[in-house]
Design a protein around this motif. Structure first.
Motif, mmCIF file in Angstrom:
data_model
loop_
_atom_site.group_PDB
_atom_site.id
_atom_site.type_symbol
_atom_site.label_atom_id
_atom_site.label_comp_id
_atom_site.label_asym_id
_atom_site.label_seq_id
_atom_site.Cartn_x
_atom_site.Cartn_y
_atom_site.Cartn_z
ATOM 1 N N TYR A 39 0.786 -1.255 0.085
ATOM 2 C CA TYR A 39 0.061 0.007 0.197
ATOM 3 C C TYR A 39 0.687 1.334 0.024
ATOM 4 C CZ TYR A 39 -3.984 -2.876 1.028
ATOM 5 O OH TYR A 39 -5.122 -3.739 1.345
ATOM 6 N N GLU A 40 0.429 2.292 -0.801
ATOM 7 C CA GLU A 40 1.182 3.546 -0.742
ATOM 8 C C GLU A 40 0.300 4.643 -0.070
ATOM 9 O OE1 GLU A 40 4.468 4.158 -3.631
ATOM 10 O OE2 GLU A 40 2.320 5.527 -4.321
ATOM 11 N N LEU A 41 0.663 5.247 1.016
ATOM 12 C CA LEU A 41 -0.141 6.112 1.854
ATOM 13 C C LEU A 41 0.252 7.478 1.628
ATOM 14 C CD1 LEU A 41 -0.670 3.950 4.789
ATOM 15 C CD2 LEU A 41 -2.564 5.056 3.609
ATOM 16 N N SER A 42 -0.493 8.374 1.588
ATOM 17 C CA SER A 42 -0.041 9.801 1.783
ATOM 18 C C SER A 42 -1.626 10.550 2.434
ATOM 19 C CB SER A 42 -0.027 10.445 0.173
ATOM 20 O OG SER A 42 -1.414 10.407 -0.349
ATOM 21 N N MET A 58 -7.412 15.151 8.687
ATOM 22 C CA MET A 58 -6.448 14.773 7.783
ATOM 23 C C MET A 58 -7.341 13.950 6.672
ATOM 24 S SD MET A 58 -3.423 15.844 7.732
ATOM 25 C CE MET A 58 -2.306 14.582 7.153
ATOM 26 N N GLU A 59 -6.913 13.866 5.469
ATOM 27 C CA GLU A 59 -7.569 13.112 4.604
ATOM 28 C C GLU A 59 -6.485 12.060 3.979
ATOM 29 O OE1 GLU A 59 -11.356 13.040 1.927
ATOM 30 O OE2 GLU A 59 -9.546 13.995 0.835
ATOM 31 N N PHE A 60 -6.784 10.879 4.095
ATOM 32 C CA PHE A 60 -5.664 9.914 3.720
ATOM 33 C C PHE A 60 -5.912 9.428 2.399
ATOM 34 C CE2 PHE A 60 -5.398 10.243 8.126
ATOM 35 C CZ PHE A 60 -3.898 10.598 8.275
ATOM 36 N N SER A 61 -4.976 9.108 1.575
ATOM 37 C CA SER A 61 -5.219 8.381 0.375
ATOM 38 C C SER A 61 -4.222 7.208 0.288
ATOM 39 C CB SER A 61 -4.802 9.276 -0.760
ATOM 40 O OG SER A 61 -4.432 8.496 -1.950
ATOM 41 N N ALA A 62 -4.825 5.898 -0.142
ATOM 42 C CA ALA A 62 -4.161 4.746 -0.266
ATOM 43 C C ALA A 62 -4.382 3.976 -1.643
ATOM 44 C CB ALA A 62 -4.674 3.630 1.103
ATOM 45 N N THR A 63 -3.211 3.663 -2.020
ATOM 46 C CA THR A 63 -3.087 2.935 -3.397
ATOM 47 C C THR A 63 -2.684 1.665 -3.281
ATOM 48 O OG1 THR A 63 -2.762 5.237 -4.444
ATOM 49 C CG2 THR A 63 -2.293 3.363 -5.721
ATOM 50 N N VAL A 64 -3.347 0.661 -3.653
ATOM 51 C CA VAL A 64 -2.773 -0.717 -3.864
ATOM 52 C C VAL A 64 -1.907 -0.914 -4.724
ATOM 53 C CG1 VAL A 64 -3.673 -2.997 -4.156
ATOM 54 C CG2 VAL A 64 -5.097 -1.474 -2.769
ATOM 55 N N LEU A 65 -0.653 -1.309 -4.612
ATOM 56 C CA LEU A 65 0.163 -1.853 -5.627
ATOM 57 C C LEU A 65 0.284 -3.192 -5.693
ATOM 58 C CD1 LEU A 65 2.957 0.937 -4.644
ATOM 59 C CD2 LEU A 65 1.525 0.834 -6.614
ATOM 60 N N LEU A 66 0.191 -3.949 -6.929
ATOM 61 C CA LEU A 66 0.476 -5.250 -6.971
ATOM 62 C C LEU A 66 2.011 -5.294 -7.865
ATOM 63 C CD1 LEU A 66 -3.072 -6.559 -7.622
ATOM 64 C CD2 LEU A 66 -1.606 -7.224 -5.511
ATOM 65 N N ASP A 67 2.866 -6.002 -7.423
ATOM 66 C CA ASP A 67 4.044 -6.006 -8.004
ATOM 67 C C ASP A 67 4.394 -4.484 -8.667
ATOM 68 O OD1 ASP A 67 4.304 -8.625 -7.770
ATOM 69 O OD2 ASP A 67 3.272 -9.077 -9.842
ATOM 70 N N GLU A 68 4.282 -3.501 -7.841
ATOM 71 C CA GLU A 68 4.518 -2.259 -8.059
ATOM 72 C C GLU A 68 3.792 -1.490 -9.000
ATOM 73 O OE1 GLU A 68 6.747 -0.366 -5.890
ATOM 74 O OE2 GLU A 68 6.475 -1.946 -4.623
ATOM 75 N N THR A 102 -7.154 3.088 -5.795
ATOM 76 C CA THR A 102 -6.951 3.895 -4.636
ATOM 77 C C THR A 102 -7.934 4.250 -3.928
ATOM 78 O OG1 THR A 102 -5.284 5.143 -6.263
ATOM 79 C CG2 THR A 102 -6.373 6.449 -4.317
ATOM 80 N N GLY A 103 -7.900 4.404 -2.624
ATOM 81 C CA GLY A 103 -9.163 4.762 -1.962
ATOM 82 C C GLY A 103 -8.929 5.822 -0.801
ATOM 83 N N MET A 104 -9.773 6.815 -0.646
ATOM 84 C CA MET A 104 -9.564 7.780 0.287
ATOM 85 C C MET A 104 -10.395 7.604 1.589
ATOM 86 S SD MET A 104 -9.408 10.777 -2.307
ATOM 87 C CE MET A 104 -8.200 11.831 -1.417
ATOM 88 N N GLY A 105 -9.862 8.190 2.732
ATOM 89 C CA GLY A 105 -10.565 8.167 3.823
ATOM 90 C C GLY A 105 -10.292 9.062 5.000
ATOM 91 N N LEU A 106 -10.900 9.157 6.189
ATOM 92 C CA LEU A 106 -10.544 10.152 6.938
ATOM 93 C C LEU A 106 -9.386 9.275 8.064
ATOM 94 C CD1 LEU A 106 -13.707 12.183 7.855
ATOM 95 C CD2 LEU A 106 -11.575 12.757 6.423
ATOM 96 N N SER A 107 -9.383 8.083 7.969
ATOM 97 C CA SER A 107 -8.100 7.460 8.853
ATOM 98 C C SER A 107 -7.339 6.336 7.612
ATOM 99 C CB SER A 107 -8.599 6.601 10.031
ATOM 100 O OG SER A 107 -9.411 5.371 9.380
ATOM 101 N N LYS A 108 -6.069 6.184 8.055
ATOM 102 C CA LYS A 108 -5.396 5.465 6.957
ATOM 103 C C LYS A 108 -6.071 4.093 6.963
ATOM 104 C CE LYS A 108 -1.015 7.389 8.630
ATOM 105 N NZ LYS A 108 0.227 7.214 9.454
ATOM 106 N N LYS A 109 -6.583 3.361 8.042
ATOM 107 C CA LYS A 109 -7.435 2.261 7.680
ATOM 108 C C LYS A 109 -8.407 2.147 6.863
ATOM 109 C CE LYS A 109 -9.153 -1.242 11.069
ATOM 110 N NZ LYS A 109 -9.560 -1.459 12.562
ATOM 111 N N GLN A 110 -8.995 3.216 6.875
ATOM 112 C CA GLN A 110 -10.310 3.511 6.251
ATOM 113 C C GLN A 110 -9.887 3.601 4.629
ATOM 114 O OE1 GLN A 110 -12.396 7.343 7.249
ATOM 115 N NE2 GLN A 110 -14.706 6.294 6.492
ATOM 116 N N ALA A 111 -8.999 4.402 4.309
ATOM 117 C CA ALA A 111 -8.498 4.517 3.040
ATOM 118 C C ALA A 111 -7.904 3.298 2.334
ATOM 119 C CB ALA A 111 -7.320 5.594 3.173
#
Lengths: 245, 245
Positions: free
Chosen positions: B195-198, B207-217, B222-231
């Motif tokens: 996961y790549e988080l920002s 804070m709003e977090f954005s998480a991107t799922v990377l498979l073999d880079e 991508t998901g966004m949320g108000l917590s890292k876990k949620q994103a």
């Protein structure tokens, strides 16, 4: 004789507790029943993590979650009654001006909460974060709610925080001012002012709006917010900064 | 004799009012005191705008603002007590699953609120919007709060909405499932999952977090949320969709 040091220990503990209880009573206006809740409200996560027992001893984060909601409700009702002819967008914006991170930190300092917060100063960024005190204020509201009920929490928020320390009236004026100030500036300087708006759905079912200030079709500043008005206000405020007005 | 048609008019009005009062009592479990508040809760803005008296007659938007806050507080306390060992991030995510737009619309239909909402069907998009009923539900919570107080609003939300219609237990399971389902899939298929988080600050101090799922880079979702876990959860959920898992 062996009991004496232990007695001293308990007396010191009790003394600490008495001082803490007095502090809470002074701040909230009510003697706490469940002191443990208030101790928890002032326990920053840096202290808990330091003890390395994650999942066992708790920090104030859960209470902060609850208190944030209670605070939001009390302020929502306060604004709802105070401004019977204002629309929802105005109420939303006013509330976010009252309960935003910076404002809560400032209010927490006015209440002297920084003297009660338990944190590990060696823990760097998290512990030095400026939101520590604002978060403790939210957690304290959560503690009062659980300990004394909604009405007492409402009385605490209105009587001890909002009414003494929040200048709602001058806030209303600032709110109205950025956009009209920018309009005046554009008129004086013969520039064409326009806002470009877009909205995007956010998790939790809310929309987030983005407003860009265009002067003669050139983007000057952008603001985001949970209402169009809020986004425009922020964009106008930033545009005024950029323009040095 | 001239009084008779007028009498009929009042009787019809009274009949309508009685039916409305009965409907509210059935839904909320309490006979309303201030019926006007409940009428307002079901007045969609399309009806008000149609009458062209903006600023005079009100829509349910202000009540919705208040009810949203009350609902958020009641659900926050409910989750706080139900999950004493879960962290703040979990509580936040669970709450947003309960009170998000779609969920509120579904709950409003279960309560039959669509039959009470007053809207102008000719008004197009706004009136046909799917959030009309969910918004009316929030406004109804606001009306109960103003009419009967916090405790009654809490009883209504828990006893008539959350407990009968929200399957919190299965929600907890879904919450945990997307991420672990994706891990299993990656392991079965010999892919490297990361996961790549920002995070980005948002107005209101959150804070709003954005998480991107990377498979073999390679970025998959991508998901966004108000917590890292949620994103991360949202990103995992979307990645599973993309992968057709």
């Amino acid at each position: 004789m062996s009991g004496l040091p232990l007695f001293g220990f308990f007396r010191r503990m009790l003394g600490q507790d008495q001082a803490f209880i007095r502090a809470i009573a002074t701040i909230t206006g009510r003697t706490p029943s469940n002191v443990r809740l208030y101790r928890l409200a002032f326990t920053h996560s840096s202290v808990v993590r330091q003890q390395g027992e994650q999942g066992r001893q708790q920090s104030n984060e859960r209470l902060e979650f609850l208190g944030d909601a209670v605070l939001g409700t009390v302020v929502a009702e306060y604004l709802f009654r105070k401004f019977p002819y204002e629309q929802e967008g105005f109420l939303t914006e006013m509330r976010s001006r009252i309960v935003n991170r910076e404002s809560l930190n400032a209010l927490a300092l006015k209440l002297g909460l920084d003297k009660l917060v338990q944190l590990d100063p060696g823990q760097g960024r998290a512990a030095r974060s400026r939101s520590v005190n604002g978060n403790a204020l939210e957690a304290l509201v959560g503690a009062v709610y659980l300990d004394q009920g909604y009405k007492a929490a409402r009385r605490f928020v209105l009587g001890r925080i909002v009414k003494p320390y929040v200048d709602v009236k001058s806030m209303t004026q600032t709110t109205a001012n950025f956009k009209s100030k920018l309009i005046e500036w554009a008129q004086r300087n013969g520039r064409v002012l326009r806002y470009e708006l877009s909205g995007e759905p956010r998790p939790g079912g809310v929309m987030e709006f983005s407003a860009t200030v265009l002067l003669d079709e050139e983007a000057v500043a952008t603001g985001m917010g949970l209402s169009k008005k809020q986004a425009e206000q922020l964009a106008a405020e930033r545009a005024l900064e950029v323009l040095g007005v």
